[in-house]
Structures are given as structure tokens and as C-alpha cells.
Motif scaffolding. Sequence first.
Motif, PDB file in Angstrom:
ATOM      1  N   TYR A   4      26.918  42.243  21.423  1.00  0.00           N
ATOM      2  CA  TYR A   4      25.558  42.006  20.929  1.00  0.00           C
ATOM      3  C   TYR A   4      24.547  42.040  22.072  1.00  0.00           C
ATOM      4  CZ  TYR A   4      26.417  41.284  16.009  1.00  0.00           C
ATOM      5  OH  TYR A   4      26.717  41.498  14.691  1.00  0.00           O
ATOM      6  N   VAL A   5      24.955  41.567  23.239  1.00  0.00           N
ATOM      7  CA  VAL A   5      24.081  41.672  24.419  1.00  0.00           C
ATOM      8  C   VAL A   5      23.797  43.146  24.716  1.00  0.00           C
ATOM      9  CG1 VAL A   5      23.934  41.308  26.920  1.00  0.00           C
ATOM     10  CG2 VAL A   5      24.757  39.463  25.440  1.00  0.00           C
ATOM     11  N   THR A   6      24.844  43.976  24.672  1.00  0.00           N
ATOM     12  CA  THR A   6      24.686  45.419  24.915  1.00  0.00           C
ATOM     13  C   THR A   6      23.720  46.043  23.913  1.00  0.00           C
ATOM     14  OG1 THR A   6      26.919  45.574  25.827  1.00  0.00           O
ATOM     15  CG2 THR A   6      25.917  47.629  25.074  1.00  0.00           C
ATOM     16  N   VAL A   7      23.924  45.735  22.618  1.00  0.00           N
ATOM     17  CA  VAL A   7      23.042  46.283  21.574  1.00  0.00           C
ATOM     18  C   VAL A   7      21.589  45.893  21.856  1.00  0.00           C
ATOM     19  CG1 VAL A   7      22.391  46.103  19.125  1.00  0.00           C
ATOM     20  CG2 VAL A   7      24.784  46.422  19.741  1.00  0.00           C
ATOM     21  N   LYS A   8      21.368  44.609  22.114  1.00  0.00           N
ATOM     22  CA  LYS A   8      19.990  44.125  22.313  1.00  0.00           C
ATOM     23  C   LYS A   8      19.357  44.720  23.570  1.00  0.00           C
ATOM     24  CE  LYS A   8      20.916  39.811  19.885  1.00  0.00           C
ATOM     25  NZ  LYS A   8      21.367  38.424  20.068  1.00  0.00           N
ATOM     26  N   GLU A   9      20.132  44.835  24.641  1.00  0.00           N
ATOM     27  CA  GLU A   9      19.586  45.411  25.880  1.00  0.00           C
ATOM     28  C   GLU A   9      19.195  46.877  25.679  1.00  0.00           C
ATOM     29  OE1 GLU A   9      22.611  44.640  28.814  1.00  0.00           O
ATOM     30  OE2 GLU A   9      21.761  42.683  29.354  1.00  0.00           O
ATOM     31  N   ARG A  10      20.073  47.619  24.972  1.00  0.00           N
ATOM     32  CA  ARG A  10      19.789  49.050  24.753  1.00  0.00           C
ATOM     33  C   ARG A  10      18.578  49.238  23.835  1.00  0.00           C
ATOM     34  NH1 ARG A  10      25.898  51.753  24.308  1.00  0.00           N
ATOM     35  NH2 ARG A  10      26.558  51.095  26.384  1.00  0.00           N
ATOM     36  N   VAL A  11      18.477  48.381  22.813  1.00  0.00           N
ATOM     37  CA  VAL A  11      17.330  48.494  21.904  1.00  0.00           C
ATOM     38  C   VAL A  11      16.046  48.053  22.609  1.00  0.00           C
ATOM     39  CG1 VAL A  11      16.303  47.709  19.733  1.00  0.00           C
ATOM     40  CG2 VAL A  11      18.744  48.240  19.826  1.00  0.00           C
ATOM     41  N   ALA A  12      16.126  47.009  23.434  1.00  0.00           N
ATOM     42  CA  ALA A  12      14.943  46.553  24.183  1.00  0.00           C
ATOM     43  C   ALA A  12      14.447  47.659  25.116  1.00  0.00           C
ATOM     44  CB  ALA A  12      15.292  45.299  24.981  1.00  0.00           C
ATOM     45  N   LYS A  13      15.391  48.313  25.785  1.00  0.00           N
ATOM     46  CA  LYS A  13      15.030  49.418  26.693  1.00  0.00           C
ATOM     47  C   LYS A  13      14.394  50.571  25.902  1.00  0.00           C
ATOM     48  CE  LYS A  13      16.918  52.103  30.515  1.00  0.00           C
ATOM     49  NZ  LYS A  13      18.126  52.622  31.159  1.00  0.00           N
ATOM     50  N   HIS A  14      14.987  50.867  24.741  1.00  0.00           N
ATOM     51  CA  HIS A  14      14.459  51.921  23.863  1.00  0.00           C
ATOM     52  C   HIS A  14      13.027  51.583  23.425  1.00  0.00           C
ATOM     53  CE1 HIS A  14      13.957  54.472  20.304  1.00  0.00           C
ATOM     54  NE2 HIS A  14      13.693  53.371  19.636  1.00  0.00           N
ATOM     55  N   THR A  15      12.793  50.305  23.104  1.00  0.00           N
ATOM     56  CA  THR A  15      11.466  49.873  22.646  1.00  0.00           C
ATOM     57  C   THR A  15      10.411  50.109  23.721  1.00  0.00           C
ATOM     58  OG1 THR A  15      12.500  48.157  21.270  1.00  0.00           O
ATOM     59  CG2 THR A  15      10.149  47.912  21.700  1.00  0.00           C
ATOM     60  N   VAL A  16      10.788  49.849  24.961  1.00  0.00           N
ATOM     61  CA  VAL A  16       9.831  49.981  26.078  1.00  0.00           C
ATOM     62  C   VAL A  16       9.673  51.429  26.530  1.00  0.00           C
ATOM     63  CG1 VAL A  16       9.364  49.311  28.467  1.00  0.00           C
ATOM     64  CG2 VAL A  16      10.263  47.621  26.856  1.00  0.00           C
ATOM     65  N   THR A  17      10.809  52.142  26.673  1.00  0.00           N
ATOM     66  CA  THR A  17      10.757  53.481  27.299  1.00  0.00           C
ATOM     67  C   THR A  17      10.791  54.625  26.280  1.00  0.00           C
ATOM     68  OG1 THR A  17      13.168  53.711  27.447  1.00  0.00           O
ATOM     69  CG2 THR A  17      12.050  52.579  29.273  1.00  0.00           C
ATOM     70  N   GLY A  18      11.262  54.340  25.061  1.00  0.00           N
ATOM     71  CA  GLY A  18      11.377  55.402  24.062  1.00  0.00           C
ATOM     72  C   GLY A  18      12.654  56.212  24.176  1.00  0.00           C
ATOM     73  N   GLU A  19      13.462  55.948  25.238  1.00  0.00           N
ATOM     74  CA  GLU A  19      14.695  56.733  25.361  1.00  0.00           C
ATOM     75  C   GLU A  19      15.738  56.244  24.340  1.00  0.00           C
ATOM     76  OE1 GLU A  19      17.450  55.348  28.917  1.00  0.00           O
ATOM     77  OE2 GLU A  19      15.384  55.456  29.613  1.00  0.00           O
ATOM     78  N   GLU A  20      16.651  57.131  24.005  1.00  0.00           N
ATOM     79  CA  GLU A  20      17.641  56.840  22.955  1.00  0.00           C
ATOM     80  C   GLU A  20      18.493  55.611  23.310  1.00  0.00           C
ATOM     81  OE1 GLU A  20      21.575  58.859  20.858  1.00  0.00           O
ATOM     82  OE2 GLU A  20      20.440  60.003  22.336  1.00  0.00           O
ATOM     83  N   ALA A  21      18.731  54.761  22.311  1.00  0.00           N
ATOM     84  CA  ALA A  21      19.612  53.603  22.502  1.00  0.00           C
ATOM     85  C   ALA A  21      21.047  54.089  22.290  1.00  0.00           C
ATOM     86  CB  ALA A  21      19.269  52.498  21.507  1.00  0.00           C
ATOM     87  N   GLU A  22      21.696  54.437  23.388  1.00  0.00           N
ATOM     88  CA  GLU A  22      22.993  55.120  23.338  1.00  0.00           C
ATOM     89  C   GLU A  22      24.038  54.341  22.523  1.00  0.00           C
ATOM     90  OE1 GLU A  22      26.732  56.205  26.202  1.00  0.00           O
ATOM     91  OE2 GLU A  22      24.910  55.419  27.128  1.00  0.00           O
ATOM     92  N   GLY A  23      24.637  55.027  21.543  1.00  0.00           N
ATOM     93  CA  GLY A  23      25.734  54.446  20.771  1.00  0.00           C
ATOM     94  C   GLY A  23      25.308  53.502  19.664  1.00  0.00           C
ATOM     95  N   VAL A  24      24.039  53.043  19.672  1.00  0.00           N
ATOM     96  CA  VAL A  24      23.591  52.075  18.670  1.00  0.00           C
ATOM     97  C   VAL A  24      23.329  52.805  17.350  1.00  0.00           C
ATOM     98  CG1 VAL A  24      21.862  50.324  18.107  1.00  0.00           C
ATOM     99  CG2 VAL A  24      22.580  50.630  20.479  1.00  0.00           C
ATOM    100  N   ALA A  25      23.839  52.241  16.258  1.00  0.00           N
ATOM    101  CA  ALA A  25      23.708  52.894  14.953  1.00  0.00           C
ATOM    102  C   ALA A  25      22.258  52.854  14.469  1.00  0.00           C
ATOM    103  CB  ALA A  25      24.617  52.208  13.934  1.00  0.00           C
ATOM    104  N   THR A  26      21.822  53.946  13.879  1.00  0.00           N
ATOM    105  CA  THR A  26      20.485  54.027  13.292  1.00  0.00           C
ATOM    106  C   THR A  26      20.530  53.557  11.839  1.00  0.00           C
ATOM    107  OG1 THR A  26      20.892  56.253  12.481  1.00  0.00           O
ATOM    108  CG2 THR A  26      19.955  56.053  14.710  1.00  0.00           C
ATOM    109  N   ILE A  27      19.357  53.391  11.229  1.00  0.00           N
ATOM    110  CA  ILE A  27      19.319  53.022   9.810  1.00  0.00           C
ATOM    111  C   ILE A  27      19.867  54.164   8.943  1.00  0.00           C
ATOM    112  CG2 ILE A  27      16.917  53.739   9.409  1.00  0.00           C
ATOM    113  CD1 ILE A  27      16.653  51.182   7.594  1.00  0.00           C
ATOM    114  N   GLY A  28      19.797  55.397   9.456  1.00  0.00           N
ATOM    115  CA  GLY A  28      20.408  56.527   8.735  1.00  0.00           C
ATOM    116  C   GLY A  28      21.923  56.372   8.623  1.00  0.00           C
ATOM    117  N   VAL A  29      22.548  55.979   9.741  1.00  0.00           N
ATOM    118  CA  VAL A  29      23.991  55.690   9.733  1.00  0.00           C
ATOM    119  C   VAL A  29      24.281  54.531   8.775  1.00  0.00           C
ATOM    120  CG1 VAL A  29      25.894  54.749  11.142  1.00  0.00           C
ATOM    121  CG2 VAL A  29      24.467  56.599  12.044  1.00  0.00           C
TER     122      VAL A  29
END
Length: 279
Positions: free
Chosen positions: A234-259
Motif C-alpha cells: 500500500y505504501v508503494t501504491v500511494k507513493e506511485r500515485v502521489a508521484k503521478h499526481t505531481v509529475t503526471g508520469e505513469e504510476a507503474e503497475g498500479v491498476a486503473t479504473i478501466g482495469v
Amino acid sequence: TGVQTCALISGRTADNPRLFKECIDAKCSTVILEKPGAPTVAELQLMKDQAEEAGVGVLMGYNKNVCKYVRKTREFAETIPGSHVTFVSNNAYENTPESLGECFERNAEGMLKNMAIHELALLVSFYDVSVENIESVEADKEFSSMQTLPGPSGKEFTDFDKIKFTIKTKTGKEVSVAADRCGGTDSYATVTDTDGEEVFRYWMPDDEDKIAVEKLQTKYPTAMPYFFTQDPDYVTVKERVAKHTVTGEEAEGVATIGVAVETLRVAEYLTPLLMEQLK
């Protein structure tokens, strides 16, 4: 204002559509939505449409998508031609009508939309599983069990207390899932060779993670046991999404709402088929 905001929704599944709409209306940039997202495919699809219209990114708290044991198992399976992967998920409910009845009522969406939804998300993400691409599904009747039990309210609920099944896809992939409400606190995955012999097993938590689990157990003695094992993911998910929120880069491996929509479609499709096979 240019400020990027991220909301995390972790409530009862039935409340998610309302909470989600409030996040959209509050102009959040990104939303982390806990699994399965909504009680039904139709509700989750509507949420996906609302987000797209508002330009809001929605990523899912499917922590097993970024999990060490999943990655290690997939990497190992790729080295064994014709190998077969089984994902095994366990909860630590007491095997009593009272305990399971309470579980069935609290998780009234059912086992496949609740506990085993993480594994279905793995199948959608990594094994080409979709409703349209499922060739067949076969329940392991020896392992599986379905019960009708009264919940605390007195109302009866029918659900799996344990289920194991194998999916074959039209594109030639084959993968199995097992889930047991009373199987303990650890999840794992196995790889078997073409003779059906197990050649690899990786646990969550592994020895390295168990040290962290013990520290967290001491710090939070009243928390549910599975919180500790899932903490690093969960730490990994949150860190990747937080980074995505700030930089716009893809949150690697994190499932989208489409998935998530396809995962919920698969859960709704499989549940009656598996229940029928276990009657």
C-alpha cells in the motif's frame, strides 16, 4: 490555483459512488479508489465516465498488482515453458457459522467481488482475462465450499467460504486462483511445471517482510492481521500515485479504473457459473 490534490476513498463499497462524486465535485486531480470501487459494474462504469468528463485520474488500491510475491512468481514462470501459476489468498476468519455469517453480511457483494477481487485484477492485468476472452472456468470441487448462513441481522447470505478455479482464455493462457476465508493470514503463489509438480512458491510476507510485520503488530496490537502484511504494498501504491499526481508520469503497475471495471465484470460473470458448478 495549479495545486494538485489527491483523494483516497476507503469506505464501505456501497458508499463509494457518493464519496467519489464528492471528490470529483471538489476538483481533486487524482483519486485512489479502494477495491472493488463500487458494488456493480454499472455504477463503476458511471464513475469512470464522470472522471473522464472531469479530467480526473482514477487509480485503484489493488495492492497485489505491485506486490513482490506476484512479480517474483511471474518472473519465475516465464523461465519454465508450459508452466502454470496459481494465486492463493487467505483470510483468518474463524471457521464458525457466526464468524462466517458476519463476514458474508459485511461483505455482501460476495467473495469474488471482495476478497478474491485482488486476484481477478491480476488476471485482468497480466493474463489477458476479460469476460469476452474467457474460454472456460472450472471450479475445483474438492477444495471449494459454498454456504448459506445468517448474518448478525438474521438475514441469510449465500457465498463461498473457499473457492478454487482455473480459467482458460481464448488466447491460450491458463491460470488458477484459490481463496479461503479461514486459511490464515498469508497469501502466496505457486508455479507448477508441465507434469503438475510444484517448482516454485513465494509467500507474502517473506522472511524480510516478517520483521516489519512483527514491529507493526507490536505498535498496533488491535489492527487486523492482514493490514501488516499488506503495508509495504500500500505504501508503494500511494507513493506511485502521489508521484503521478505531481509529475503526471505513469504510476507503474498500479491498476486503473478501466482495469477495475473489467475486473468487476469478470467477478459478476464468474460468480453464478461457479455457484452452479458447486450445487
